[in-house]
Design a protein around this motif. Structure first.
Motif, PDB file in Angstrom:
ATOM      1  N   SER A  56       0.876  -1.233   0.104  1.00  0.00           N
ATOM      2  CA  SER A  56       0.002  -0.031  -0.157  1.00  0.00           C
ATOM      3  C   SER A  56       0.854   1.261  -0.053  1.00  0.00           C
ATOM      4  O   SER A  56       0.302   2.321  -0.431  1.00  0.00           O
ATOM      5  CB  SER A  56      -1.027   0.138   1.276  1.00  0.00           C
ATOM      6  OG  SER A  56      -0.243  -0.155   2.417  1.00  0.00           O
ATOM      7  N   ILE A  57       2.071   1.131   0.118  1.00  0.00           N
ATOM      8  CA  ILE A  57       3.045   2.503   0.180  1.00  0.00           C
ATOM      9  C   ILE A  57       3.667   2.370  -0.952  1.00  0.00           C
ATOM     10  O   ILE A  57       3.790   3.464  -1.558  1.00  0.00           O
ATOM     11  CB  ILE A  57       3.909   2.297   1.534  1.00  0.00           C
ATOM     12  CG1 ILE A  57       3.028   2.093   2.652  1.00  0.00           C
ATOM     13  CG2 ILE A  57       4.946   3.541   1.428  1.00  0.00           C
ATOM     14  CD1 ILE A  57       4.139   2.069   4.033  1.00  0.00           C
ATOM     15  N   VAL A  58       4.562   1.419  -1.451  1.00  0.00           N
ATOM     16  CA  VAL A  58       5.337   1.210  -2.475  1.00  0.00           C
ATOM     17  C   VAL A  58       4.600   1.105  -3.837  1.00  0.00           C
ATOM     18  O   VAL A  58       4.096  -0.030  -4.028  1.00  0.00           O
ATOM     19  CB  VAL A  58       6.516   0.505  -2.464  1.00  0.00           C
ATOM     20  CG1 VAL A  58       7.264   0.491  -3.784  1.00  0.00           C
ATOM     21  CG2 VAL A  58       7.508   0.779  -1.278  1.00  0.00           C
ATOM     22  N   SER A  59       4.279   2.189  -4.539  1.00  0.00           N
ATOM     23  CA  SER A  59       3.398   1.991  -5.971  1.00  0.00           C
ATOM     24  C   SER A  59       4.521   1.495  -6.956  1.00  0.00           C
ATOM     25  O   SER A  59       3.862   0.990  -7.894  1.00  0.00           O
ATOM     26  CB  SER A  59       2.702   3.416  -6.041  1.00  0.00           C
ATOM     27  OG  SER A  59       2.076   3.652  -4.992  1.00  0.00           O
ATOM     28  N   ASN A  60       5.718   2.092  -7.050  1.00  0.00           N
ATOM     29  CA  ASN A  60       6.682   1.782  -8.246  1.00  0.00           C
ATOM     30  C   ASN A  60       7.863   1.814  -7.501  1.00  0.00           C
ATOM     31  O   ASN A  60       8.208   2.782  -6.901  1.00  0.00           O
ATOM     32  CB  ASN A  60       6.384   2.957  -9.088  1.00  0.00           C
ATOM     33  CG  ASN A  60       7.368   2.797 -10.519  1.00  0.00           C
ATOM     34  OD1 ASN A  60       7.439   1.558 -11.016  1.00  0.00           O
ATOM     35  ND2 ASN A  60       8.098   3.756 -10.599  1.00  0.00           N
ATOM     36  N   LYS A 105       0.501   5.514  -4.135  1.00  0.00           N
ATOM     37  CA  LYS A 105      -0.507   5.480  -5.308  1.00  0.00           C
ATOM     38  C   LYS A 105       0.189   6.819  -6.335  1.00  0.00           C
ATOM     39  O   LYS A 105      -0.387   7.275  -6.857  1.00  0.00           O
ATOM     40  CB  LYS A 105      -1.884   5.813  -5.118  1.00  0.00           C
ATOM     41  CG  LYS A 105      -2.596   4.711  -4.316  1.00  0.00           C
ATOM     42  CD  LYS A 105      -4.210   4.945  -4.281  1.00  0.00           C
ATOM     43  CE  LYS A 105      -4.788   3.660  -3.668  1.00  0.00           C
ATOM     44  NZ  LYS A 105      -6.120   4.000  -3.382  1.00  0.00           N
ATOM     45  N   ASN A 106       1.531   6.775  -6.149  1.00  0.00           N
ATOM     46  CA  ASN A 106       2.374   7.608  -6.916  1.00  0.00           C
ATOM     47  C   ASN A 106       1.830   9.143  -6.870  1.00  0.00           C
ATOM     48  O   ASN A 106       2.063  10.057  -7.585  1.00  0.00           O
ATOM     49  CB  ASN A 106       2.179   7.396  -8.535  1.00  0.00           C
ATOM     50  CG  ASN A 106       2.744   6.243  -9.001  1.00  0.00           C
ATOM     51  OD1 ASN A 106       3.775   5.917  -8.370  1.00  0.00           O
ATOM     52  ND2 ASN A 106       2.221   5.424  -9.801  1.00  0.00           N
ATOM     53  N   ARG A 115       9.083  14.672  -6.830  1.00  0.00           N
ATOM     54  CA  ARG A 115       7.916  15.257  -7.261  1.00  0.00           C
ATOM     55  C   ARG A 115       6.538  14.848  -6.229  1.00  0.00           C
ATOM     56  O   ARG A 115       6.488  13.527  -5.937  1.00  0.00           O
ATOM     57  CB  ARG A 115       7.509  14.808  -8.714  1.00  0.00           C
ATOM     58  CG  ARG A 115       8.715  15.402  -9.724  1.00  0.00           C
ATOM     59  CD  ARG A 115       8.236  14.807 -11.004  1.00  0.00           C
ATOM     60  NE  ARG A 115       8.398  13.279 -11.137  1.00  0.00           N
ATOM     61  CZ  ARG A 115       9.437  12.615 -11.387  1.00  0.00           C
ATOM     62  NH1 ARG A 115      10.922  13.211 -11.208  1.00  0.00           N
ATOM     63  NH2 ARG A 115       9.422  11.323 -11.269  1.00  0.00           N
ATOM     64  N   THR A 116       5.664  15.923  -6.006  1.00  0.00           N
ATOM     65  CA  THR A 116       4.506  15.403  -5.347  1.00  0.00           C
ATOM     66  C   THR A 116       3.359  16.030  -5.970  1.00  0.00           C
ATOM     67  O   THR A 116       3.562  17.320  -6.569  1.00  0.00           O
ATOM     68  CB  THR A 116       4.812  15.872  -3.770  1.00  0.00           C
ATOM     69  OG1 THR A 116       4.967  17.423  -3.815  1.00  0.00           O
ATOM     70  CG2 THR A 116       6.006  15.527  -3.211  1.00  0.00           C
ATOM     71  N   ARG A 117       2.360  15.448  -5.830  1.00  0.00           N
ATOM     72  CA  ARG A 117       0.800  15.938  -5.969  1.00  0.00           C
ATOM     73  C   ARG A 117       0.318  16.220  -4.760  1.00  0.00           C
ATOM     74  O   ARG A 117      -0.361  15.565  -4.125  1.00  0.00           O
ATOM     75  CB  ARG A 117       0.127  14.817  -6.997  1.00  0.00           C
ATOM     76  CG  ARG A 117       0.632  14.616  -8.378  1.00  0.00           C
ATOM     77  CD  ARG A 117      -0.238  13.794  -9.061  1.00  0.00           C
ATOM     78  NE  ARG A 117      -0.139  12.319  -8.760  1.00  0.00           N
ATOM     79  CZ  ARG A 117      -1.281  11.676  -8.189  1.00  0.00           C
ATOM     80  NH1 ARG A 117      -2.406  12.218  -8.089  1.00  0.00           N
ATOM     81  NH2 ARG A 117      -1.088  10.316  -7.883  1.00  0.00           N
ATOM     82  N   ASN A 118       0.226  17.625  -4.410  1.00  0.00           N
ATOM     83  CA  ASN A 118      -0.262  17.883  -3.143  1.00  0.00           C
ATOM     84  C   ASN A 118      -1.926  18.159  -3.091  1.00  0.00           C
ATOM     85  O   ASN A 118      -2.435  17.515  -2.132  1.00  0.00           O
ATOM     86  CB  ASN A 118       0.284  19.462  -2.718  1.00  0.00           C
ATOM     87  CG  ASN A 118       1.918  19.139  -2.648  1.00  0.00           C
ATOM     88  OD1 ASN A 118       2.526  18.353  -2.132  1.00  0.00           O
ATOM     89  ND2 ASN A 118       2.493  20.306  -3.555  1.00  0.00           N
ATOM     90  N   ILE A 119      -2.530  18.659  -4.178  1.00  0.00           N
ATOM     91  CA  ILE A 119      -3.738  18.675  -4.482  1.00  0.00           C
ATOM     92  C   ILE A 119      -3.844  18.377  -5.857  1.00  0.00           C
ATOM     93  O   ILE A 119      -3.446  19.269  -6.548  1.00  0.00           O
ATOM     94  CB  ILE A 119      -4.460  20.066  -3.779  1.00  0.00           C
ATOM     95  CG1 ILE A 119      -4.030  20.324  -2.390  1.00  0.00           C
ATOM     96  CG2 ILE A 119      -5.772  20.386  -4.145  1.00  0.00           C
ATOM     97  CD1 ILE A 119      -4.304  21.883  -1.868  1.00  0.00           C
TER      98      ILE A 119
END
Length: 215
Positions: free
Chosen positions: A45-49, A123-124, A172-176
């Motif tokens: 559930s933590i490591v997506s790739n 989930k990336n 890289r992060t997808r914050n919102i």
């Protein structure tokens, strides 16, 4: 879909070099392992790739530039250029040598090893990569000083060597992320070191040191 491999070889030719060194062979290989597709990580559930990769290979450079007289073609030959002289009070056109011939001139060689990790978490929503590389550029085309008794101050030889190494990191992060508002962040950091290993007697002036890394 888990184990990746690639092998290639280039064989290049150039009239810049003499008959014995006209061709250069530059092989390369790369390996990859997508660890996140293994059974022990598929449902994590933590490591997506998670991908591990490594590459090793050679590239070549043939560009020849002599700063003193801008000769670009056939430097392995003894070239002549037009000149004018005064003979018995008259201006006469003649030819004089432009360079010292060197039939042993050959391709510059760039050898690089690269180790890398690509990752994705949650989930990336968080992704990134880490790269460690080391590249040696040797046989560099270098104007090395020679005795003035030759009629020249320097001659083109394959002598220079430079080593580039470093670590590069990207996060890289997808914050919102929704229909009305999107906010992402990117962090890039690197530490690179360039070291001049051999420059003969040329006071550190090396021609054609290419800062681009081989892929």
């Amino acid at each position: 879909d888990r184990y990746l491999a690639s092998v290639s070889i280039r064989r290049d030719a150039s009239s810049v070099f003499g008959p014995d060194n006209k061709y250069g062979n530059f092989p390369s290989a790369s390996l990859g392992w997508i660890v996140s597709r293994e059974d022990f990580l598929k449902s994590n559930s933590i490591v997506s790739n998670l991908k591990l990769r490594a590459s090793y290979g050679f590239t070549g450079n043939k560009d020849v530039r002599i700063s003193s007289n801008q000769i670009n073609s056939y430097p392995y030959l003894s070239l002549l250029g037009p000149s004018t002289y005064v003979v018995n009070g008259n201006i006469t056109t003649g030819y004089n040598p432009l360079n010292l011939a060197n039939s042993e001139l050959k391709w510059e060689r760039l050898r690089e090893i690269n180790l890398g990790v690509d990752f994705g978490l949650l989930k990336n929503k968080i992704t990134g990569s880490v790269d460690v590389y080391k590249r040696n550029s040797d046989q560099l085309l270098l104007n090395n000083p020679v005795s003035y008794t030759t009629g020249f101050s320097n001659a083109l030889v394959n002598l220079g060597e430079v080593q580039n190494s470093g670590v590069e990191f990207e996060l890289r992060t997808r914050n919102i992320s929704n229909e009305n508002f999107k906010w992402s962040s990117t962090l890039i950091a690197s530490h690179n070191k360039n070291e001049l290993l051999n420059f003969g007697d040329s006071d550190g002036q090396i021609q054609n040191v290419d800062d681009k890394r081989a892929s």
